[in-house]
Scaffold this motif. Structure first.
Motif, PDB file in Angstrom:
ATOM      1  N   THR A  53      -2.398  -3.190   7.065  1.00  0.00           N
ATOM      2  CA  THR A  53      -2.237  -3.364   8.503  1.00  0.00           C
ATOM      3  C   THR A  53      -3.035  -4.564   8.988  1.00  0.00           C
ATOM      4  O   THR A  53      -3.981  -5.012   8.341  1.00  0.00           O
ATOM      5  CB  THR A  53      -2.691  -2.120   9.295  1.00  0.00           C
ATOM      6  OG1 THR A  53      -4.084  -1.928   9.092  1.00  0.00           O
ATOM      7  CG2 THR A  53      -1.917  -0.892   8.896  1.00  0.00           C
ATOM      8  N   ASP A  54      -2.618  -5.063  10.121  1.00  0.00           N
ATOM      9  CA  ASP A  54      -3.369  -6.071  10.859  1.00  0.00           C
ATOM     10  C   ASP A  54      -3.001  -5.918  12.327  1.00  0.00           C
ATOM     11  O   ASP A  54      -2.322  -4.945  12.705  1.00  0.00           O
ATOM     12  CB  ASP A  54      -3.124  -7.489  10.314  1.00  0.00           C
ATOM     13  CG  ASP A  54      -1.719  -8.028  10.532  1.00  0.00           C
ATOM     14  OD1 ASP A  54      -0.884  -7.349  11.190  1.00  0.00           O
ATOM     15  OD2 ASP A  54      -1.430  -9.133  10.056  1.00  0.00           O
ATOM     16  N   GLU A  55      -3.414  -6.849  13.149  1.00  0.00           N
ATOM     17  CA  GLU A  55      -3.174  -6.718  14.588  1.00  0.00           C
ATOM     18  C   GLU A  55      -1.691  -6.706  14.947  1.00  0.00           C
ATOM     19  O   GLU A  55      -1.320  -6.212  16.011  1.00  0.00           O
ATOM     20  CB  GLU A  55      -3.898  -7.838  15.369  1.00  0.00           C
ATOM     21  CG  GLU A  55      -3.409  -9.235  15.080  1.00  0.00           C
ATOM     22  CD  GLU A  55      -3.939  -9.838  13.775  1.00  0.00           C
ATOM     23  OE1 GLU A  55      -3.371 -10.859  13.352  1.00  0.00           O
ATOM     24  OE2 GLU A  55      -4.878  -9.297  13.175  1.00  0.00           O
ATOM     25  N   GLN A  56      -0.823  -7.187  14.067  1.00  0.00           N
ATOM     26  CA  GLN A  56       0.594  -7.254  14.396  1.00  0.00           C
ATOM     27  C   GLN A  56       1.377  -5.991  14.056  1.00  0.00           C
ATOM     28  O   GLN A  56       2.446  -5.773  14.611  1.00  0.00           O
ATOM     29  CB  GLN A  56       1.225  -8.482  13.735  1.00  0.00           C
ATOM     30  CG  GLN A  56       0.678  -9.775  14.318  1.00  0.00           C
ATOM     31  CD  GLN A  56       1.401 -10.979  13.798  1.00  0.00           C
ATOM     32  OE1 GLN A  56       2.592 -10.929  13.523  1.00  0.00           O
ATOM     33  NE2 GLN A  56       0.684 -12.079  13.670  1.00  0.00           N
ATOM     34  N   ASN A  57       0.896  -5.173  13.135  1.00  0.00           N
ATOM     35  CA  ASN A  57       1.645  -3.955  12.809  1.00  0.00           C
ATOM     36  C   ASN A  57       0.850  -2.666  13.040  1.00  0.00           C
ATOM     37  O   ASN A  57       1.379  -1.575  12.897  1.00  0.00           O
ATOM     38  CB  ASN A  57       2.179  -3.996  11.368  1.00  0.00           C
ATOM     39  CG  ASN A  57       1.105  -3.895  10.319  1.00  0.00           C
ATOM     40  OD1 ASN A  57      -0.068  -4.167  10.566  1.00  0.00           O
ATOM     41  ND2 ASN A  57       1.501  -3.535   9.117  1.00  0.00           N
ATOM     42  N   GLU A  81     -10.505  -0.673  12.492  1.00  0.00           N
ATOM     43  CA  GLU A  81     -11.383  -1.052  11.390  1.00  0.00           C
ATOM     44  C   GLU A  81     -10.720  -0.900  10.020  1.00  0.00           C
ATOM     45  O   GLU A  81     -11.273  -1.350   9.022  1.00  0.00           O
ATOM     46  CB  GLU A  81     -12.644  -0.191  11.429  1.00  0.00           C
ATOM     47  CG  GLU A  81     -13.440  -0.365  12.709  1.00  0.00           C
ATOM     48  CD  GLU A  81     -14.591   0.616  12.799  1.00  0.00           C
ATOM     49  OE1 GLU A  81     -14.944   1.208  11.775  1.00  0.00           O
ATOM     50  OE2 GLU A  81     -15.113   0.786  13.907  1.00  0.00           O
ATOM     51  N   LEU A  82      -9.579  -0.259   9.943  1.00  0.00           N
ATOM     52  CA  LEU A  82      -8.961   0.027   8.658  1.00  0.00           C
ATOM     53  C   LEU A  82      -7.993  -1.072   8.232  1.00  0.00           C
ATOM     54  O   LEU A  82      -7.178  -1.529   9.021  1.00  0.00           O
ATOM     55  CB  LEU A  82      -8.220   1.366   8.710  1.00  0.00           C
ATOM     56  CG  LEU A  82      -9.099   2.573   8.986  1.00  0.00           C
ATOM     57  CD1 LEU A  82      -8.250   3.824   9.087  1.00  0.00           C
ATOM     58  CD2 LEU A  82     -10.153   2.726   7.899  1.00  0.00           C
ATOM     59  N   VAL A  83      -8.070  -1.439   6.978  1.00  0.00           N
ATOM     60  CA  VAL A  83      -7.166  -2.437   6.421  1.00  0.00           C
ATOM     61  C   VAL A  83      -5.862  -1.774   5.994  1.00  0.00           C
ATOM     62  O   VAL A  83      -4.797  -2.331   6.172  1.00  0.00           O
ATOM     63  CB  VAL A  83      -7.833  -3.164   5.238  1.00  0.00           C
ATOM     64  CG1 VAL A  83      -6.871  -4.099   4.553  1.00  0.00           C
ATOM     65  CG2 VAL A  83      -9.082  -3.899   5.707  1.00  0.00           C
ATOM     66  N   GLU A 107       4.180  -8.637   5.267  1.00  0.00           N
ATOM     67  CA  GLU A 107       3.874  -9.782   6.134  1.00  0.00           C
ATOM     68  C   GLU A 107       2.391  -9.792   6.499  1.00  0.00           C
ATOM     69  O   GLU A 107       1.758 -10.854   6.522  1.00  0.00           O
ATOM     70  CB  GLU A 107       4.732  -9.732   7.396  1.00  0.00           C
ATOM     71  CG  GLU A 107       6.202  -9.985   7.125  1.00  0.00           C
ATOM     72  CD  GLU A 107       7.113  -9.606   8.290  1.00  0.00           C
ATOM     73  OE1 GLU A 107       6.596  -9.160   9.354  1.00  0.00           O
ATOM     74  OE2 GLU A 107       8.340  -9.741   8.133  1.00  0.00           O
ATOM     75  N   ALA A 108       1.820  -8.621   6.775  1.00  0.00           N
ATOM     76  CA  ALA A 108       0.387  -8.540   7.088  1.00  0.00           C
ATOM     77  C   ALA A 108      -0.434  -9.008   5.899  1.00  0.00           C
ATOM     78  O   ALA A 108      -1.415  -9.745   6.059  1.00  0.00           O
ATOM     79  CB  ALA A 108       0.013  -7.102   7.468  1.00  0.00           C
ATOM     80  N   SER A 109      -0.028  -8.613   4.713  1.00  0.00           N
ATOM     81  CA  SER A 109      -0.725  -9.037   3.504  1.00  0.00           C
ATOM     82  C   SER A 109      -0.627 -10.549   3.317  1.00  0.00           C
ATOM     83  O   SER A 109      -1.601 -11.203   2.947  1.00  0.00           O
ATOM     84  CB  SER A 109      -0.131  -8.313   2.299  1.00  0.00           C
ATOM     85  OG  SER A 109      -0.794  -8.686   1.127  1.00  0.00           O
ATOM     86  N   ALA A 110       0.530 -11.105   3.622  1.00  0.00           N
ATOM     87  CA  ALA A 110       0.721 -12.551   3.473  1.00  0.00           C
ATOM     88  C   ALA A 110      -0.156 -13.342   4.447  1.00  0.00           C
ATOM     89  O   ALA A 110      -0.504 -14.494   4.173  1.00  0.00           O
ATOM     90  CB  ALA A 110       2.188 -12.907   3.684  1.00  0.00           C
ATOM     91  N   ARG A 111      -0.510 -12.736   5.574  1.00  0.00           N
ATOM     92  CA  ARG A 111      -1.335 -13.426   6.567  1.00  0.00           C
ATOM     93  C   ARG A 111      -2.825 -13.424   6.222  1.00  0.00           C
ATOM     94  O   ARG A 111      -3.614 -14.116   6.861  1.00  0.00           O
ATOM     95  CB  ARG A 111      -1.143 -12.783   7.945  1.00  0.00           C
ATOM     96  CG  ARG A 111       0.186 -13.093   8.587  1.00  0.00           C
ATOM     97  CD  ARG A 111       0.248 -12.608  10.016  1.00  0.00           C
ATOM     98  NE  ARG A 111       0.325 -11.168  10.149  1.00  0.00           N
ATOM     99  CZ  ARG A 111       1.462 -10.466  10.170  1.00  0.00           C
ATOM    100  NH1 ARG A 111       2.619 -11.082  10.054  1.00  0.00           N
ATOM    101  NH2 ARG A 111       1.420  -9.157  10.315  1.00  0.00           N
TER     102      ARG A 111
END
Length: 133
Positions: A53-57, A81-83, A107-111
């Motif tokens: 995860t990131d801010e986009q998903n 806080e969780l990846v 996509e989050a991983s690619a970023r």
């Protein structure tokens, strides 16, 4: 109540492959990492599937947990806080949504900055090393 991932990895990985393409599988320390384009986008641990995860998903996970509070997978306030976040069970049974979440996790991983491609690494001598074949 935590959602158990009852499908075998042999069943779910082909389903994810349809969404994100070829998946490399690496196992270490009791965790199975699912990797696309040399970047981990998902893990399977203790019978549970987690997506990057990131801010986009991250909002998808928050919304799913609000919709099904009995599947609250993390304590309130910790989500940012969780990846990796656990995929709720109702998403595991909804193939179009699972596909969408898998793509977003890839996509989050690619970023994520800092990953080096296996295709070209610069050695200590400053020369580019090609991958081992």
């Amino acid at each position: 109540m935590n959602a158990q991932f009852n499908e075998s990895a042999a069943t779910v990985i082909p389903r994810l492959t349809e969404a994100v393409g070829e998946i490399e599988i690496r196992k270490s320390f009791g965790v199975t990492r699912l990797i696309v384009d040399q970047k981990p986008f998902a893990i399977i641990k203790s019978g549970r599937l987690f997506f990057r995860t990131d801010e986009q998903n991250r909002a998808d996970f928050d919304k799913a947990e609000r919709k099904n509070p009995e599947e609250m997978l993390i304590p309130p306030g910790y989500a940012s806080e969780l990846v990796y976040r656990q995929v709720p069970s109702h998403i595991l049974h909804d193939q179009p949504t699972l596909d969408d979440w898998a793509r977003k996790a890839a996509e989050a991983s690619a970023r994520v900055p800092g990953f080096r491609s296996e295709e070209r690494r610069v050695g200590k001598e400053g020369r580019v090393r090609e991958p081992a074949t």
